[in-house]
Enzyme design. Structure first.
Site, PDB file in Angstrom:
ATOM      1  N   HIS A 114       0.852  -1.186   0.000  1.00 42.37           N
ATOM      2  CA  HIS A 114       0.000   0.000   0.000  1.00 42.37           C
ATOM      3  C   HIS A 114       0.896   1.247   0.000  1.00 42.37           C
ATOM      4  O   HIS A 114       1.864   1.306   0.755  1.00 42.37           O
ATOM      5  CB  HIS A 114      -0.905  -0.014   1.240  1.00 42.37           C
ATOM      6  CG  HIS A 114      -1.845   1.145   1.273  1.00 42.37           C
ATOM      7  ND1 HIS A 114      -2.974   1.194   0.474  1.00 42.37           N
ATOM      8  CD2 HIS A 114      -1.802   2.306   1.966  1.00 42.37           C
ATOM      9  CE1 HIS A 114      -3.595   2.348   0.688  1.00 42.37           C
ATOM     10  NE2 HIS A 114      -2.906   3.033   1.587  1.00 42.37           N
ATOM     11  N   GLU A 179       8.513   0.973  -3.182  1.00 42.96           N
ATOM     12  CA  GLU A 179       7.647  -0.222  -3.214  1.00 42.96           C
ATOM     13  C   GLU A 179       8.383  -1.372  -3.887  1.00 42.96           C
ATOM     14  O   GLU A 179       8.338  -2.511  -3.422  1.00 42.96           O
ATOM     15  CB  GLU A 179       6.352   0.071  -3.990  1.00 42.96           C
ATOM     16  CG  GLU A 179       5.445   1.085  -3.342  1.00 42.96           C
ATOM     17  CD  GLU A 179       4.148   1.270  -4.120  1.00 42.96           C
ATOM     18  OE1 GLU A 179       3.620   0.291  -4.670  1.00 42.96           O
ATOM     19  OE2 GLU A 179       3.648   2.414  -4.174  1.00 42.96           O
TER      20      GLU A 179
HETATM   21  C1  GRF Z   1       0.880   0.536  -6.213  1.00 39.74           C
HETATM   22  O1  GRF Z   1       1.040   1.890  -5.906  1.00 39.74           O
HETATM   23  C2  GRF Z   1       0.505  -0.260  -4.992  1.00 39.74           C
HETATM   24  O2  GRF Z   1       1.071   0.248  -3.816  1.00 39.74           O
HETATM   25  C3  GRF Z   1      -0.994  -0.096  -4.945  1.00 39.74           C
HETATM   26  O3  GRF Z   1      -1.396  -0.125  -6.288  1.00 39.74           O
HETATM   27  C4  GRF Z   1      -0.318   0.296  -7.119  1.00 39.74           C
HETATM   28  C5  GRF Z   1      -0.084  -0.813  -8.097  1.00 39.74           C
HETATM   29  O4  GRF Z   1       0.869  -0.479  -9.068  1.00 39.74           O
HETATM   30  N1  GRF Z   1      -1.592  -1.121  -4.132  1.00 39.74           N
HETATM   31  P1  GRF Z   1       1.471  -1.604  -9.995  1.00 39.74           P
HETATM   32  O5  GRF Z   1       0.287  -2.289 -10.694  1.00 39.74           O
HETATM   33  O6  GRF Z   1       2.225  -2.575  -9.140  1.00 39.74           O
HETATM   34  O7  GRF Z   1       2.356  -0.892 -10.959  1.00 39.74           O
END
Ligand code: GRF
Length: 206
Positions: A114, A179
Protein backbone atom coordinates in the site's frame (compact mmCIF):
# COMPACT_ATOMS: atom_id res chain seq x y z
CA UNK A 1 10.53 -27.12 -0.63
CA UNK A 2 9.85 -24.43 -3.23
CA UNK A 3 7.31 -21.84 -2.10
CA UNK A 4 4.63 -21.46 -4.73
CA UNK A 5 3.49 -17.89 -5.20
CA UNK A 6 0.30 -16.63 -6.86
CA UNK A 7 0.04 -12.92 -7.66
CA UNK A 8 -3.27 -11.07 -8.04
CA UNK A 9 -3.24 -7.96 -10.20
CA UNK A 10 -5.60 -5.49 -11.88
CA UNK A 11 -3.48 -3.05 -13.84
CA UNK A 12 0.01 -1.75 -14.54
CA UNK A 13 1.98 -4.56 -12.90
CA UNK A 14 5.16 -2.76 -11.88
CA UNK A 15 5.25 -4.44 -8.45
CA UNK A 16 4.58 -7.76 -10.13
CA UNK A 17 7.58 -7.17 -12.36
CA UNK A 18 9.85 -6.24 -9.45
CA UNK A 19 8.97 -9.56 -7.80
CA UNK A 20 9.48 -11.59 -10.98
CA UNK A 21 12.89 -9.97 -11.46
CA UNK A 22 13.84 -10.62 -7.83
CA UNK A 23 12.93 -14.31 -8.14
CA UNK A 24 14.91 -14.59 -11.37
CA UNK A 25 17.95 -12.92 -9.83
CA UNK A 26 17.83 -15.22 -6.82
CA UNK A 27 17.08 -12.40 -4.36
CA UNK A 28 13.94 -14.34 -3.45
CA UNK A 29 15.16 -17.88 -2.90
CA UNK A 30 13.36 -21.22 -2.81
CA UNK A 31 10.31 -19.68 -4.48
CA UNK A 32 8.56 -19.68 -7.85
CA UNK A 33 5.74 -17.53 -9.19
CA UNK A 34 3.28 -20.18 -10.38
CA UNK A 35 0.46 -17.99 -11.64
CA UNK A 36 -0.62 -14.38 -12.14
CA UNK A 37 -4.37 -13.75 -12.00
CA UNK A 38 -6.11 -10.56 -13.08
CA UNK A 39 -9.73 -9.53 -12.61
CA UNK A 40 -9.21 -7.28 -15.66
CA UNK A 41 -8.50 -9.16 -18.92
CA UNK A 42 -6.91 -6.05 -20.43
CA UNK A 43 -4.41 -5.52 -17.57
CA UNK A 44 -0.85 -4.74 -18.66
CA UNK A 45 0.28 -6.96 -15.77
CA UNK A 46 -0.89 -10.06 -17.68
CA UNK A 47 1.41 -9.18 -20.57
CA UNK A 48 4.30 -8.70 -18.14
CA UNK A 49 3.65 -12.16 -16.67
CA UNK A 50 3.67 -13.78 -20.11
CA UNK A 51 6.85 -11.96 -21.06
CA UNK A 52 8.48 -13.53 -18.01
CA UNK A 53 7.17 -16.96 -18.96
CA UNK A 54 4.65 -17.11 -16.12
CA UNK A 55 1.13 -18.49 -16.52
CA UNK A 56 -1.28 -15.53 -16.84
CA UNK A 57 -4.97 -16.03 -16.14
CA UNK A 58 -7.82 -13.53 -16.54
CA UNK A 59 -10.88 -14.06 -14.38
CA UNK A 60 -13.12 -11.15 -15.31
CA UNK A 61 -15.09 -9.98 -12.29
CA UNK A 62 -17.64 -7.94 -14.20
CA UNK A 63 -21.07 -9.37 -13.54
CA UNK A 64 -19.84 -11.89 -10.95
CA UNK A 65 -20.65 -11.47 -7.25
CA UNK A 66 -17.54 -10.91 -5.05
CA UNK A 67 -17.75 -14.22 -3.13
CA UNK A 68 -18.17 -16.23 -6.30
CA UNK A 69 -15.33 -14.43 -8.05
CA UNK A 70 -13.04 -14.97 -5.05
CA UNK A 71 -13.74 -18.69 -5.03
CA UNK A 72 -12.93 -18.86 -8.77
CA UNK A 73 -9.64 -17.13 -7.98
CA UNK A 74 -8.92 -19.58 -5.14
CA UNK A 75 -9.62 -22.50 -7.46
CA UNK A 76 -7.22 -21.14 -10.10
CA UNK A 77 -4.55 -20.64 -7.41
CA UNK A 78 -4.94 -24.22 -6.21
CA UNK A 79 -4.87 -25.56 -9.77
CA UNK A 80 -1.47 -23.94 -10.07
CA UNK A 81 -0.24 -25.42 -6.81
CA UNK A 82 -0.70 -22.30 -4.64
CA UNK A 83 -2.40 -24.17 -1.82
CA UNK A 84 -3.81 -22.84 1.46
CA UNK A 85 -1.38 -23.45 4.33
CA UNK A 86 1.51 -23.88 1.88
CA UNK A 87 1.61 -21.23 -0.83
CA UNK A 88 1.79 -17.44 -0.75
CA UNK A 89 -0.69 -15.01 -2.35
CA UNK A 90 0.52 -11.53 -3.24
CA UNK A 91 -1.77 -8.62 -4.03
CA UNK A 92 0.05 -6.31 -6.41
CA UNK A 93 -2.27 -3.49 -7.38
CA UNK A 94 -5.29 -5.78 -7.00
CA UNK A 95 -8.26 -3.42 -6.97
CA UNK A 96 -10.74 -5.71 -5.27
CA UNK A 97 -11.52 -6.33 -1.63
CA UNK A 98 -11.19 -10.02 -0.80
CA UNK A 99 -14.07 -11.53 1.16
CA UNK A 100 -13.45 -13.00 4.62
CA UNK A 101 -13.82 -16.55 3.26
CA UNK A 102 -10.77 -16.06 1.01
CA UNK A 103 -8.71 -14.32 3.71
CA UNK A 104 -9.51 -17.15 6.14
CA UNK A 105 -8.62 -19.81 3.57
CA UNK A 106 -5.13 -18.36 3.05
CA UNK A 107 -4.75 -17.09 6.60
CA UNK A 108 -1.33 -15.55 7.29
CA UNK A 109 -0.28 -16.22 3.71
CA UNK A 110 -1.59 -13.15 1.82
CA UNK A 111 0.46 -9.95 1.49
CA UNK A 112 -0.38 -6.54 0.09
CA UNK A 113 1.56 -3.38 -0.72
CA UNK A 114 0.00 0.00 0.00
CA UNK A 115 1.44 3.41 -0.97
CA UNK A 116 1.28 5.06 2.48
CA UNK A 117 2.68 4.59 5.94
CA UNK A 118 -0.27 2.70 7.39
CA UNK A 119 -2.40 3.24 9.40
CA UNK A 120 -2.28 6.72 7.80
CA UNK A 121 -4.16 7.10 4.54
CA UNK A 122 -5.73 3.68 3.85
CA UNK A 123 -7.93 3.14 0.80
CA UNK A 124 -7.76 4.78 -2.60
CA UNK A 125 -5.40 7.56 -3.74
CA UNK A 126 -3.15 7.29 -0.70
CA UNK A 127 -0.44 9.51 -2.22
CA UNK A 128 -2.98 12.23 -2.97
CA UNK A 129 -4.37 11.89 0.56
CA UNK A 130 -0.88 12.45 2.03
CA UNK A 131 -0.34 15.57 -0.09
CA UNK A 132 -3.81 16.97 0.63
CA UNK A 133 -3.30 16.45 4.35
CA UNK A 134 0.01 18.30 4.24
CA UNK A 135 2.03 15.35 5.55
CA UNK A 136 5.80 15.92 5.51
CA UNK A 137 6.54 12.21 5.30
CA UNK A 138 4.79 9.67 3.08
CA UNK A 139 5.87 6.15 2.18
CA UNK A 140 4.77 2.59 1.62
CA UNK A 141 3.84 -0.48 3.62
CA UNK A 142 3.93 -4.23 3.01
CA UNK A 143 1.48 -5.98 5.30
CA UNK A 144 -0.31 -9.25 5.77
CA UNK A 145 -3.93 -9.08 4.67
CA UNK A 146 -6.73 -9.17 7.22
CA UNK A 147 -10.38 -8.91 6.28
CA UNK A 148 -10.45 -5.17 7.16
CA UNK A 149 -8.97 -3.11 4.30
CA UNK A 150 -5.29 -2.08 4.64
CA UNK A 151 -5.26 -3.17 8.28
CA UNK A 152 -3.27 -6.39 8.68
CA UNK A 153 0.05 -6.81 10.57
CA UNK A 154 2.87 -4.71 9.10
CA UNK A 155 5.94 -6.46 7.64
CA UNK A 156 8.08 -3.61 6.23
CA UNK A 157 7.60 0.15 5.85
CA UNK A 158 9.69 2.73 4.08
CA UNK A 159 9.37 6.47 4.58
CA UNK A 160 9.60 8.95 1.68
CA UNK A 161 9.98 12.69 2.21
CA UNK A 162 7.24 14.93 0.81
CA UNK A 163 8.80 17.88 -1.03
CA UNK A 164 7.19 21.29 -1.30
CA UNK A 165 7.13 21.11 -5.08
CA UNK A 166 5.65 17.60 -5.17
CA UNK A 167 2.49 16.87 -7.06
CA UNK A 168 0.68 13.55 -6.87
CA UNK A 169 2.69 12.07 -9.76
CA UNK A 170 6.14 13.03 -8.50
CA UNK A 171 5.37 11.79 -4.99
CA UNK A 172 3.78 8.58 -6.27
CA UNK A 173 6.77 7.80 -8.45
CA UNK A 174 9.28 8.27 -5.57
CA UNK A 175 7.09 6.05 -3.38
CA UNK A 176 6.84 3.46 -6.17
CA UNK A 177 10.63 3.15 -6.34
CA UNK A 178 10.60 2.15 -2.67
CA UNK A 179 7.65 -0.22 -3.21
CA UNK A 180 9.77 -2.07 -5.76
CA UNK A 181 12.42 -2.56 -3.07
CA UNK A 182 10.41 -3.49 0.00
CA UNK A 183 7.89 -5.87 -1.58
CA UNK A 184 10.55 -8.31 -2.82
CA UNK A 185 12.34 -7.98 0.54
CA UNK A 186 9.19 -8.96 2.42
CA UNK A 187 8.56 -11.92 0.09
CA UNK A 188 12.17 -13.06 0.52
CA UNK A 189 11.78 -12.99 4.32
CA UNK A 190 8.60 -15.04 4.05
CA UNK A 191 10.20 -17.56 1.68
CA UNK A 192 13.10 -17.94 4.13
CA UNK A 193 10.62 -18.69 6.91
CA UNK A 194 11.74 -15.64 8.90
CA UNK A 195 8.37 -13.97 9.55
CA UNK A 196 6.20 -14.75 12.55
CA UNK A 197 2.89 -13.01 13.25
CA UNK A 198 2.33 -12.24 16.92
CA UNK A 199 -0.95 -10.36 17.36
CA UNK A 200 -0.55 -7.10 15.43
CA UNK A 201 3.22 -7.45 15.22
CA UNK A 202 5.33 -9.27 12.70
CA UNK A 203 8.59 -10.56 14.18
CA UNK A 204 11.53 -11.00 11.82
CA UNK A 205 14.11 -13.58 12.80
CA UNK A 206 17.77 -13.25 11.78
C1 GRF B 1 0.88 0.54 -6.21
O1 GRF B 1 1.04 1.89 -5.91
C2 GRF B 1 0.51 -0.26 -4.99
O2 GRF B 1 1.07 0.25 -3.82
C3 GRF B 1 -0.99 -0.10 -4.94
O3 GRF B 1 -1.40 -0.13 -6.29
C4 GRF B 1 -0.32 0.30 -7.12
C5 GRF B 1 -0.08 -0.81 -8.10
O4 GRF B 1 0.87 -0.48 -9.07
N1 GRF B 1 -1.59 -1.12 -4.13
P1 GRF B 1 1.47 -1.60 -10.00
O5 GRF B 1 0.29 -2.29 -10.69
O6 GRF B 1 2.22 -2.58 -9.14
O7 GRF B 1 2.36 -0.89 -10.96
Amino acid sequence: MTLRIGILVSGRGSNLESILISVRRGLIKEAAVSVVISNRPEARALRIAKRHGVEAVAIDDRGTPTEEHASMVAEALMEHGVRPGEGLVLLAGYMKILPRSFVDLYEGRIMNIHPSLLPAFPGMDAQWQALAYGAKVAGCTVHFVASEVDAGPIIIQKAVEVREDDDEDSLASRILRQEHRIYPQAVALFAEGRLRIQGRRVLVSR
